[in-house]
Design an enzyme around this catalytic site. Sequence first.
Site, PDB file in Angstrom:
ATOM      1  N   GLY A  11       0.820  -1.207   0.000  1.00  0.00           N
ATOM      2  CA  GLY A  11       0.000   0.000   0.000  1.00  0.00           C
ATOM      3  C   GLY A  11       0.853   1.256   0.000  1.00  0.00           C
ATOM      4  CB  VAL A  23      16.993   5.792  -1.565  1.00  0.00           C
ATOM      5  CG1 VAL A  23      17.804   4.707  -2.290  1.00  0.00           C
ATOM      6  CG2 VAL A  23      16.423   5.243  -0.266  1.00  0.00           C
ATOM      7  CB  VAL A  24      17.534   8.912  -5.771  1.00  0.00           C
ATOM      8  CG1 VAL A  24      18.217   9.480  -7.021  1.00  0.00           C
ATOM      9  CG2 VAL A  24      16.559   7.806  -6.162  1.00  0.00           C
ATOM     10  NE  ARG A  72      -1.491  -4.960  -2.369  1.00  0.00           N
ATOM     11  CZ  ARG A  72      -1.192  -4.614  -1.124  1.00  0.00           C
ATOM     12  NH1 ARG A  72      -0.133  -5.139  -0.516  1.00  0.00           N
ATOM     13  NH2 ARG A  72      -1.933  -3.735  -0.476  1.00  0.00           N
ATOM     14  CG  ASP A 103       3.315  -6.939   7.363  1.00  0.00           C
ATOM     15  OD1 ASP A 103       2.845  -6.370   6.362  1.00  0.00           O
ATOM     16  OD2 ASP A 103       2.628  -7.628   8.138  1.00  0.00           O
ATOM     17  CB  THR A 125       2.872   0.690   6.227  1.00  0.00           C
ATOM     18  OG1 THR A 125       1.522   0.387   6.619  1.00  0.00           O
ATOM     19  CG2 THR A 125       3.785   0.434   7.417  1.00  0.00           C
ATOM     20  CG  ASP A 127      -1.766  -0.237   8.000  1.00  0.00           C
ATOM     21  OD1 ASP A 127      -2.676   0.598   7.810  1.00  0.00           O
ATOM     22  OD2 ASP A 127      -1.564  -1.200   7.236  1.00  0.00           O
ATOM     23  CG  ASP A 129       1.227  -2.838  10.335  1.00  0.00           C
ATOM     24  OD1 ASP A 129       2.199  -2.226   9.828  1.00  0.00           O
ATOM     25  OD2 ASP A 129       0.458  -3.559   9.677  1.00  0.00           O
ATOM     26  NE  ARG A 171      -1.848  -4.401   7.382  1.00  0.00           N
ATOM     27  CZ  ARG A 171      -0.819  -5.160   7.033  1.00  0.00           C
ATOM     28  NH1 ARG A 171      -0.953  -6.092   6.108  1.00  0.00           N
ATOM     29  NH2 ARG A 171       0.355  -4.997   7.610  1.00  0.00           N
ATOM     30  CD  GLU A 187     -17.255  12.753  22.770  1.00  0.00           C
ATOM     31  OE1 GLU A 187     -16.815  13.823  23.254  1.00  0.00           O
ATOM     32  OE2 GLU A 187     -17.366  12.562  21.547  1.00  0.00           O
ATOM     33  NE  ARG A 243     -27.954  10.154   9.623  1.00  0.00           N
ATOM     34  CZ  ARG A 243     -28.974   9.981  10.446  1.00  0.00           C
ATOM     35  NH1 ARG A 243     -28.843   9.151  11.498  1.00  0.00           N
ATOM     36  NH2 ARG A 243     -30.119  10.615  10.257  1.00  0.00           N
ATOM     37  CD  GLN A 251      -8.309   6.453   7.128  1.00  0.00           C
ATOM     38  OE1 GLN A 251      -7.907   6.131   8.240  1.00  0.00           O
ATOM     39  NE2 GLN A 251      -9.242   5.772   6.488  1.00  0.00           N
ATOM     40  NE  ARG A 252      -3.462   2.234   1.804  1.00  0.00           N
ATOM     41  CZ  ARG A 252      -3.503   1.074   1.182  1.00  0.00           C
ATOM     42  NH1 ARG A 252      -3.487   1.041  -0.136  1.00  0.00           N
ATOM     43  NH2 ARG A 252      -3.551  -0.054   1.862  1.00  0.00           N
TER      44      ARG A 252
END
Length: 319
Positions: A11, A23-24, A72, A103, A125, A127, A129, A171, A187, A243, A251-252
Amino acid sequence: MKKIAVLTSGGDAPGMNAAIRAVVRTGLDKGLTVMGIQRGFSGLINGEIFQMERRSVSDIIQRGGTILRTARSDEFRTEAGQKKAATILNTFGIDGLVVIGGDGSFHGAQALSKYGIKTIGIPGTIDNDLAYTDFTIGFDTSVNTVLDAINKLRDTSTSHERVSVIEVMGRNCGDIALYSGLAGGAESVIIPEKGYNSNELCKMILEGKLRGKMHNLIIVAEGVGGANEIAQKIEEVTGIGARATVLGHIQRGGSPTANDRILASRLGYRAVELLIEGKSSTVVGVRGGKVIDMDINEALAMEAKFDEELYLIGEALSY
């Protein structure tokens, strides 16, 4: 070490471009030839490799997504696909590979290292995670995107005196929900690490109404899911309008925050240093504000972290 390559996989995350840039330009500064691989491991297998110069990464530090694209690859999951990828890298004379992703991407780097490819992983990422590092590239931007949505939804939630249930990504990691919930004054924050009791949630909302509370914001991590079902349950039990809003892939996207740009730059620089030092099967990250590196096997084996203290702070401040 004469020639290195960089790819992004999995992702997309805001700040990936800043990491590519680091990096470059670090590689070029240190006299290396730097190659870009398009569309992740899928592009690697197909030989989508081109030489990058300083101009290749001009005007990208502020851009979300990844200029190298990402995809992918079912083929790369196979042993034959991994061998082919390693052969392609050797054919192009590439001595080291920087993999930017989560990961799944790290597992790919881990697999290539078994075929003699020197690999360094950079955590990209939203996430957050990956247990070995305090923060991943893209997480801070994602939290701020959610916070902006919370601020807007609070306005309409207050106007209509209703409950807003907001589902965020991550995730099976609740960090986006936890951090944005605390920053947004939610809340209640519902995350996979803690779960929730629907009766207790409804009771809290009713008690708040008795105290004169005009609205409620409930943040739900996608690992728990069911924002629509939660909103329906709240409305049925409490009689208060509810609602659900699922924020999804918004979010990405977006321009990365200063924190993500700086983190990406630091990690990209260190990744190239490690390749020059002859390191392989290693990942970089940040812990306590300091850049660290760790064996990729050890990093992937670490148990997921959860900030219990931050969760308790959020609970204490929510009433």
